[in-house]
Enzyme design. Structure first.
Site, short mmCIF file in Angstrom:
data_model
loop_
_atom_site.label_atom_id
_atom_site.label_comp_id
_atom_site.label_asym_id
_atom_site.label_seq_id
_atom_site.Cartn_x
_atom_site.Cartn_y
_atom_site.Cartn_z
N TYR A 216 0.73 -1.22 0.00
CA TYR A 216 -0.08 -0.05 -0.03
C TYR A 216 0.90 1.27 -0.17
CZ TYR A 216 -3.67 3.30 1.59
OH TYR A 216 -4.28 4.60 1.78
N THR A 218 1.62 3.64 1.89
CA THR A 218 2.21 4.15 2.95
C THR A 218 3.28 3.11 3.37
OG1 THR A 218 0.84 3.22 4.49
CG2 THR A 218 0.34 5.56 3.98
N LYS A 219 3.48 2.01 2.73
CA LYS A 219 4.57 0.91 3.36
C LYS A 219 5.83 1.35 2.89
CE LYS A 219 1.18 -1.58 5.19
NZ LYS A 219 0.27 -0.64 5.14
N ASN A 220 6.82 0.65 3.33
CA ASN A 220 8.16 0.79 3.17
C ASN A 220 8.49 0.81 1.66
OD1 ASN A 220 8.26 1.33 5.91
ND2 ASN A 220 9.71 -0.41 6.28
N LEU A 221 7.79 -0.34 1.05
CA LEU A 221 8.02 -0.41 -0.42
C LEU A 221 6.41 -0.28 -1.06
CD1 LEU A 221 9.79 -3.13 -2.57
CD2 LEU A 221 7.32 -2.70 -2.86
#
Length: 424
Positions: A216, A218-221
């Site tokens: 998603y 907002t995730k780190n990837l």
């Protein structure tokens, strides 16, 4: 209430002297004062490189924008990064969880153990299989599922356990497997927060029977929307890939890239859970940046720890220095010391937001939400740790896009608000 506090130089411009020899007293933006920042700092803003944008344009121009060669490349790259034999890219982390449970045979009449301190998707996916999510409390320090809670919640109907690597802190997987393996119960990890994590020296994504990732925004990837299932089980991988595309015997890329025409067959009543090449195009250029961004988040983490040491908050837990765990540092979560504040968490969050710094709440535990509370007759006192965390935590910006100046603003906004609301 003691409101007379000294502030960093960067905050001095928003303060007003009470008298020539008195300390400065801040006026919060929520009370009509000037905010720390002029421009709002978005919580969880992603970093999309020019190379990723060019890759997306290439996909659009290629004529192949659905599930195709770039999804296959992304799956292969992720398998290499994780060290996992099987990876399947899908449309979201939620669909990853649903598909993994279906591969494990979870269905009506079954129970799945889920920590109550998680995003709704974890338990919602259990509902979608027809099974019952059994919510359990968490460790108040790590906010993770514990082996003791698992053992206490086991019944003859327990079909799977879903540990959530909360905020990037890896669960004690060896201990969890020690209680699930003798019972023959599969473990499906929710690693939406923990792509870069290691649990006791083992890469998250290669430990449980399956691991589910979210990509998603907002995730780190990020792939903007998207997810992945990694698994050690070839049969589970086949079930996931088949069910992710309507239950067809071969997806469109496999059919149309074959040298000869072939029909598809519907082998199961599957879902429309596939990832597209446009999404994978972003992920292909996010993956090589993981190490750079992880280093930057670690720098910010250390700076935040130092800056907030004297405030009425607890900084997030970290693995011990001699541990072989690796924290993925997805969320920096402050736990407010409400006994030394004159307002509640929501008031603090609103005040920081008014300083033009975005914040998040991760999370209000599931047993506090109407659907789960009412359907399963749950009470706050059944989950004392998660209930307390739900009332006292908030997250501040932490990503590879945060500049030194941004970090200063975050620190100043948090310091300004907590100092104003502090009571000794």
């Amino acid at each position: 209430m003691a409101r007379h506090r000294r502030f960093p130089a960067a905050v001095a411009g928003i303060l007003s002297p009470v008298s020539a020899d008195a300390p400065f007293v801040p006026r919060l933006a929520i009370d009509g004062g000037s905010p720390v920042r002029r421009q709002f700092l978005v919580f969880g803003q992603p970093s999309i490189t020019e190379a990723a944008i060019a890759e997306v344009v290439d996909s659009l121009r290629s004529g192949w924008v659905g599930t195709g060669p770039k999804v296959a490349r992304f799956e292969a790259a992720m398998a290499d990064y994780l060290g996992a034999p099987h990876t399947a890219a899908v449309g979201s982390g939620t669909s990853a969880l649903h598909l993994a449970m279906l591969a494990a045979g979870v269905g009506p009449g079954d129970e799945v153990l889920v920590p109550t301190m998680t995003f709704a998707a974890t338990a919602n996916a259990v509902i979608h299989t027809g099974a019952t999510p059994v919510l359990v409390d968490v460790d108040p320090h790590t906010q993770n599922l514990t082996p003791a809670e698992i053992v206490a919640a086991f019944t003859t109907r327990t079909k799977a356990v879903i540990p959530v690597h909360f905020a990037g802190y890896p669960c004690p997987m060896d201990q969890i497997l020690a209680v699930t393996s003798p019972r023959g119960v599969p473990v499906i990890e929710d690693a939406a927060h923990c792509l870069e994590g290691f649990a006791n020296g083992r890469k998250v994504g290669t430990i449980g029977d399956a691991t589910c990732f979210s990509f998603y925004v907002t995730k780190n990837l990020t792939t903007i929307e998207g997810g992945m299932v990694s698994t050690l089980n070839a049969d589970w991988h086949e079930a996931v890939t088949t069910n992710a595309m309507h239950g067809l015997s071969a997806g469109s890329w496999r059919r149309f890239s074959d040298p000869t025409f072939r029909h598809y067959e519907v082998t199961a009543p599957g879902f429309k859970y596939n990832m597209t090449d446009v999404q994978a195009a972003v992920g292909l250029h996010q993956l090589p940046m993981l190490g750079v961004w992880a280093t930057r988040r670690a720098e910010l983490w250390a700076r935040y720890d130092q800056a907030f040491a004297g405030l009425p908050v607890a900084c997030p837990a970290e693995p011990a220095a001699d541990s072989t765990d690796v924290h993925a540092r997805h969320l920096y979560i402050l736990r407010l010391d409400l006994d030394h504040l004159c307002v509640d968490r929501d008031a603090v969050a609103a005040a920081i937001h008014a300083e033009n710094v975005g914040i998040g709440v991760h999370y209000r535990a599931l047993h506090l939400h109407p659907y789960y509370r009412d359907r399963f007759s749950l009470r706050p006192e059944q989950f004392p740790h998660a209930t307390g965390l739900s009332e006292a935590t908030l997250s501040i910006p932490l990503s590879g896009t945060i500049s030194d100046a941004d970090a200063t603003d975050v620190i100043d906004a948090v310091t300004k608000v907590l100092s104003a609301y502090r009571r000794d």
